[in-house]
Design a protein around this motif. Sequence first.
Motif, PDB file in Angstrom:
ATOM      1  N   ARG A 178       0.820  -1.207   0.000  1.00 12.45           N
ATOM      2  CA  ARG A 178       0.000   0.000   0.000  1.00 12.45           C
ATOM      3  C   ARG A 178       0.857   1.261   0.000  1.00 12.45           C
ATOM      4  O   ARG A 178       1.859   1.347   0.704  1.00 12.45           O
ATOM      5  N   ARG A 179       0.438   2.207  -0.787  1.00  8.81           N
ATOM      6  CA  ARG A 179       1.007   3.546  -0.885  1.00  8.81           C
ATOM      7  C   ARG A 179       2.358   3.601  -1.610  1.00  8.81           C
ATOM      8  O   ARG A 179       2.910   4.681  -1.769  1.00  8.81           O
ATOM      9  N   VAL A 180       2.874   2.492  -2.076  1.00  4.67           N
ATOM     10  CA  VAL A 180       4.113   2.536  -2.861  1.00  4.67           C
ATOM     11  C   VAL A 180       3.749   2.753  -4.326  1.00  4.67           C
ATOM     12  O   VAL A 180       3.064   1.929  -4.940  1.00  4.67           O
ATOM     13  N   VAL A 181       4.203   3.864  -4.884  1.00  2.91           N
ATOM     14  CA  VAL A 181       3.852   4.209  -6.260  1.00  2.91           C
ATOM     15  C   VAL A 181       5.043   4.187  -7.205  1.00  2.91           C
ATOM     16  O   VAL A 181       4.855   4.214  -8.429  1.00  2.91           O
ATOM     17  N   ALA A 182       6.272   4.146  -6.641  1.00  2.62           N
ATOM     18  CA  ALA A 182       7.433   4.309  -7.523  1.00  2.62           C
ATOM     19  C   ALA A 182       8.648   3.573  -6.992  1.00  2.62           C
ATOM     20  O   ALA A 182       8.750   3.271  -5.798  1.00  2.62           O
ATOM     21  N   LEU A 183       9.574   3.306  -7.913  1.00  2.00           N
ATOM     22  CA  LEU A 183      10.903   2.806  -7.578  1.00  2.00           C
ATOM     23  C   LEU A 183      11.886   3.951  -7.733  1.00  2.00           C
ATOM     24  O   LEU A 183      11.815   4.734  -8.686  1.00  2.00           O
ATOM     25  N   SER A 184      12.810   4.045  -6.780  1.00  6.76           N
ATOM     26  CA  SER A 184      13.815   5.110  -6.781  1.00  6.76           C
ATOM     27  C   SER A 184      15.180   4.481  -6.535  1.00  6.76           C
ATOM     28  O   SER A 184      15.293   3.283  -6.235  1.00  6.76           O
ATOM     29  N   ALA A 200      19.670  -1.631 -14.401  1.00  5.08           N
ATOM     30  CA  ALA A 200      18.816  -1.441 -15.577  1.00  5.08           C
ATOM     31  C   ALA A 200      17.716  -2.488 -15.665  1.00  5.08           C
ATOM     32  O   ALA A 200      16.551  -2.171 -15.959  1.00  5.08           O
ATOM     33  N   GLU A 201      18.059  -3.733 -15.394  1.00  9.19           N
ATOM     34  CA  GLU A 201      17.056  -4.795 -15.487  1.00  9.19           C
ATOM     35  C   GLU A 201      15.947  -4.593 -14.468  1.00  9.19           C
ATOM     36  O   GLU A 201      14.755  -4.775 -14.774  1.00  9.19           O
ATOM     37  N   ALA A 202      16.310  -4.202 -13.258  1.00  9.35           N
ATOM     38  CA  ALA A 202      15.302  -3.995 -12.216  1.00  9.35           C
ATOM     39  C   ALA A 202      14.370  -2.841 -12.571  1.00  9.35           C
ATOM     40  O   ALA A 202      13.149  -2.937 -12.383  1.00  9.35           O
ATOM     41  N   PHE A 203      14.917  -1.749 -13.082  1.00  8.80           N
ATOM     42  CA  PHE A 203      14.072  -0.611 -13.431  1.00  8.80           C
ATOM     43  C   PHE A 203      13.200  -0.917 -14.653  1.00  8.80           C
ATOM     44  O   PHE A 203      12.066  -0.425 -14.749  1.00  8.80           O
ATOM     45  N   THR A 204      13.707  -1.727 -15.563  1.00 11.96           N
ATOM     46  CA  THR A 204      12.870  -2.148 -16.691  1.00 11.96           C
ATOM     47  C   THR A 204      11.703  -2.992 -16.196  1.00 11.96           C
ATOM     48  O   THR A 204      10.555  -2.827 -16.645  1.00 11.96           O
ATOM     49  N   ALA A 209       5.947  -3.402 -14.752  1.00  9.25           N
ATOM     50  CA  ALA A 209       4.950  -3.676 -13.715  1.00  9.25           C
ATOM     51  C   ALA A 209       4.057  -2.472 -13.423  1.00  9.25           C
ATOM     52  O   ALA A 209       3.168  -2.548 -12.568  1.00  9.25           O
ATOM     53  N   GLY A 210       4.314  -1.365 -14.095  1.00  9.71           N
ATOM     54  CA  GLY A 210       3.482  -0.185 -13.902  1.00  9.71           C
ATOM     55  C   GLY A 210       3.915   0.724 -12.781  1.00  9.71           C
ATOM     56  O   GLY A 210       3.177   1.650 -12.402  1.00  9.71           O
ATOM     57  N   LEU A 211       5.118   0.492 -12.236  1.00  8.15           N
ATOM     58  CA  LEU A 211       5.635   1.385 -11.210  1.00  8.15           C
ATOM     59  C   LEU A 211       6.259   2.616 -11.855  1.00  8.15           C
ATOM     60  O   LEU A 211       6.881   2.536 -12.925  1.00  8.15           O
ATOM     61  N   ARG A 212       6.100   3.765 -11.211  1.00  6.67           N
ATOM     62  CA  ARG A 212       6.749   4.973 -11.678  1.00  6.67           C
ATOM     63  C   ARG A 212       8.237   4.907 -11.324  1.00  6.67           C
ATOM     64  O   ARG A 212       8.650   4.122 -10.470  1.00  6.67           O
ATOM     65  N   ARG A 213       9.061   5.763 -11.961  1.00  4.61           N
ATOM     66  CA  ARG A 213      10.505   5.717 -11.729  1.00  4.61           C
ATOM     67  C   ARG A 213      11.049   7.121 -11.498  1.00  4.61           C
ATOM     68  O   ARG A 213      10.832   8.024 -12.316  1.00  4.61           O
TER      69      ARG A 213
END
Length: 356
Positions: A178-184, A200-204, A209-213
């Motif tokens: 819950r409440r996690v919208v992005a990867l940083s 790079a692979e993780a951010f791809t 998966a629809g997460l913001r970056r």
Amino acid sequence: MPTASTALSTGHRIDETWIRRLPKAETHVHLEGNFELIDLLDLAKEAGEPLPGPAATLFDVTTHDASDGTGDLADFLRFLDWECGLIRTPEQAARHAYSFAARQTASGIGYTDAVINPTHWAAWSGRVPALFDALAAGLDEAEQDGLAEVQLCYSLLRQQSAGEAGEVVEWLATARPRRVVALSIDGDERSAGRVSARFAEAFTAAKDAGLRRTVHAGESSGPEGVWDAIRLLHAERIDHGVRAVEDPELLRYLAETQIPLGVCPRSNVVLGLYDDWSDHPLVALRDAGVNVTINTDDPAPLGTTLEADWAVCAETFGLTEDDLIGFARASIAASFAGDATKRALEAALPSSAASR
């Protein structure tokens, strides 16, 4: 983006009360950087831990004297480790999240993308999902009580491995905390080096998966860190990014794509990246057409609030009320808030200072 028109050297001053009333978002601020002194004193007592120094100078880790432009960033990050290490129970984590939302609300911030890097929270090693459950509970309670909406950006540390990053993204994509919208990703760029290829692979996978970056870059590293964030990590937003000003090609690219920079002038000055506010490239970036927002980074140890930093920017760079309305509008657009939240904040903005 806003344009400066009337220099404040003529005697015009923008009051912080007016800035607080301005609907806005904050896109670059860390949960780790929001422990006030009273919080640390209480938590240290509860944990039976001594303070690392006198209470009166506890935040003096931000004093810098380095000559290589790095300031005391490494020391500052170690201080964050100590702070977060005092949070050991779900109740403490939830309370910190609630207090964070209250502080944001007091600054007139209607929505926040808050960065959290679990590697700072040593007591939660091996039980990160429980930490996020507790933080979400605190933020849920805060919103129920009428405080500002806060969502979370899960941040990797640059020193982590590709395997660790992959495991994080797999958990985020599967569990959908819950409440996690992005990867940083954050940490000291200078000491870690150019590590974007490792992640790079993780951010791809996060993108798929629809997460913001959102990526910390262009702070202690040069423009190459920003390029790597864009090319390798699919960054939708850059945290800091100020050293893009050193690369004309990058400036043109940022202006064309309107990838936002979450700039934190006070942090850059206090940690030694720039000698003085007047040396900061905030206006140079804006005047080059780059999409810039003004943020606090770690406001408690830096001894600031968002409205205070906006007021200093206005005085230093000759910004008017209309300029700040423009920065508020940019902050809302750059955030990862949902469409309804964005519409509500934008609708509350005055069209000009004359209409306030």
